[in-house]
Design an enzyme around this catalytic site. Structure first.
Site, short mmCIF file in Angstrom:
data_model
loop_
_atom_site.label_atom_id
_atom_site.label_comp_id
_atom_site.label_asym_id
_atom_site.label_seq_id
_atom_site.Cartn_x
_atom_site.Cartn_y
_atom_site.Cartn_z
N MET A 1 -11.48 -5.42 5.63
CA MET A 1 -10.66 -4.50 6.42
C MET A 1 -10.35 -5.14 7.76
O MET A 1 -11.26 -5.61 8.45
CB MET A 1 -11.39 -3.18 6.65
CG MET A 1 -11.54 -2.29 5.43
SD MET A 1 -10.00 -1.86 4.58
CE MET A 1 -9.04 -1.09 5.88
N GLY B 1 -0.57 1.94 9.58
CA GLY B 1 0.14 1.75 10.84
C GLY B 1 -0.72 1.41 12.04
O GLY B 1 -0.26 1.52 13.18
N HIS C 1 -8.33 1.22 -3.96
CA HIS C 1 -9.23 1.06 -2.81
C HIS C 1 -9.91 2.41 -2.54
O HIS C 1 -9.29 3.32 -1.98
CB HIS C 1 -8.39 0.60 -1.60
CG HIS C 1 -9.16 0.40 -0.35
ND1 HIS C 1 -8.55 0.20 0.88
CD2 HIS C 1 -10.49 0.37 -0.10
CE1 HIS C 1 -9.47 0.05 1.82
NE2 HIS C 1 -10.65 0.17 1.25
N MET D 1 -12.02 4.72 -0.59
CA MET D 1 -12.64 5.00 0.72
C MET D 1 -13.30 6.36 0.61
O MET D 1 -12.85 7.34 1.21
CB MET D 1 -11.57 4.94 1.82
CG MET D 1 -11.14 3.52 2.15
SD MET D 1 -9.57 3.46 3.02
CE MET D 1 -8.47 3.52 1.62
N HIS E 1 -1.36 -1.41 -4.22
CA HIS E 1 -2.59 -1.01 -3.54
C HIS E 1 -2.58 0.51 -3.34
O HIS E 1 -1.69 1.06 -2.69
CB HIS E 1 -2.65 -1.74 -2.19
CG HIS E 1 -3.93 -1.54 -1.46
ND1 HIS E 1 -5.08 -2.26 -1.73
CD2 HIS E 1 -4.25 -0.70 -0.44
CE1 HIS E 1 -6.05 -1.87 -0.92
NE2 HIS E 1 -5.58 -0.93 -0.12
N ASP F 1 -4.62 3.71 -2.01
CA ASP F 1 -5.69 4.10 -1.09
C ASP F 1 -6.19 5.50 -1.41
O ASP F 1 -5.45 6.48 -1.29
CB ASP F 1 -5.17 4.05 0.35
CG ASP F 1 -4.97 2.63 0.83
OD1 ASP F 1 -5.95 1.87 0.83
OD2 ASP F 1 -3.82 2.29 1.18
N SER G 1 0.85 -1.19 0.00
CA SER G 1 0.00 0.00 0.00
C SER G 1 0.88 1.24 0.00
O SER G 1 1.69 1.44 0.92
CB SER G 1 -0.88 0.02 1.26
OG SER G 1 -1.36 1.34 1.47
N GLY H 1 1.22 -1.91 4.22
CA GLY H 1 1.74 -0.55 4.01
C GLY H 1 2.96 -0.30 4.87
O GLY H 1 4.10 -0.38 4.40
N MET I 1 -8.80 8.39 -0.38
CA MET I 1 -9.62 8.82 0.75
C MET I 1 -10.10 10.25 0.51
O MET I 1 -9.35 11.09 0.01
CB MET I 1 -8.80 8.79 2.04
CG MET I 1 -8.15 7.45 2.32
SD MET I 1 -7.36 7.42 3.92
CE MET I 1 -6.48 5.85 3.84
N ASP J 1 -6.61 -6.14 4.56
CA ASP J 1 -5.98 -4.83 4.56
C ASP J 1 -6.00 -4.23 5.95
O ASP J 1 -7.07 -3.93 6.49
CB ASP J 1 -6.76 -3.94 3.57
CG ASP J 1 -6.15 -2.56 3.39
OD1 ASP J 1 -5.05 -2.31 3.92
OD2 ASP J 1 -6.79 -1.73 2.70
#
Ligand code: DX5
Ligand code: ZN
Length: 217
Positions: free
Chosen positions: A136, A144, A65, A67, A32, A34, A7, A196, A36, A174
């Site tokens: 998820m 993290g 992905h 979100m 991957h 992300d 990620s 990630g 957002m 994930d």
């Protein structure tokens, strides 16, 4: 075969091309990405422009992905930017079946993500239509975080359902996955592993990917 999907959320955004080249060289399977929007999750990351810029630099499978709220509005832009797989959150889709068809109509693989608190039941009538389910294993929004332990049971349940239907649906996990817990997650039934911070936060990114791959053979 188990796939590794680094990620880029935990990559160095000032040196994104270099970081992606490293994971590609080390044998990563998916990249991957992300996305957002600051509404569906309390964080803002990247949009189609960045995906398009990265597309010309990498031949990895782009695993997007989303979100975000109202994902239907942005599916064409991400498809045109070079997405290979687009994942939407079931919690963000009022007409989930329609959204899956929308993704597929652009010639892109369709996947559905579930938050930790969302039941597998929501997949009942769409599971045969998707290429992948993303479970998820943290609450989405940040890299993290700690892996939520109850997730193993959920992965196992989904694996049983997929196997009993005899369908070809990937199970991606994930959040909070590292070299210490990846084997458990794969044993539970996941076959696409997002990581990630465990990859980009390590001192030797290429070696860490090789270590991941050795653990899941
Ligand atoms: C979290 C993102 C993840 C995140 C995972 O909302 O969807 O892809 O980057 O990061 P780690 O592996 O550090 O938990
Ligand atoms: Zn993600």
């Amino acid at each position: 075969m188990v796939k590794i999907a680094p990620s880029i959320l935990s990559a160095d955004f000032g040196n994104l091309y270099e970081d992606i080249a490293k994971v590609e060289k080390a044998g990563a399977d998916y990249l991957h990405i992300d996305v957002m929007d600051g509404h569906f999750v309390p964080n803002i990351t990247i949009g189609p422009l960045v995906v398009e810029a990265l597309r010309s630099k990498s031949s990895l499978v782009f695993d997007i992905h989303l979100m975000i709220e109202n994902p239907d509005i942005y599916i064409p832009a991400f498809a045109n930017a070079g997405a290979d797989i687009i994942t939407v959150h079931a919690e963000a889709c009022i007409h989930l079946h329609r959204t899956i068809q929308n993704i597929k109509s652009h010639g892109v693989k369709a996947a559905v993500a579930l938050n930790p608190a969302t039941s597998l039941d929501i997949l009942e009538y769409v599971l045969n239509d998707v290429d992948m389910v993303l479970l998820m294993t943290v609450n989405p929004g940040f890299g993290g975080q700690k892996f939520i332990d109850g997730s193993l049971n959920k992965i196992q349940k989904l694996r049983d359902i997929v196997n009993s239907r005899g369908i070809d649906v990937e199970i991606e996990v994930d959040g909070g996955i590292n070299l210490n817990n990846v084997k458990e997650v794969v044993d539970a039934g996941a076959n696409v592993i997002v990581a990630g911070s465990a990859i980009f936060g390590s001192t030797d990114v290429e070696k860490t990917i090789r270590n991941f791959k050795e653990l899941v053979i």
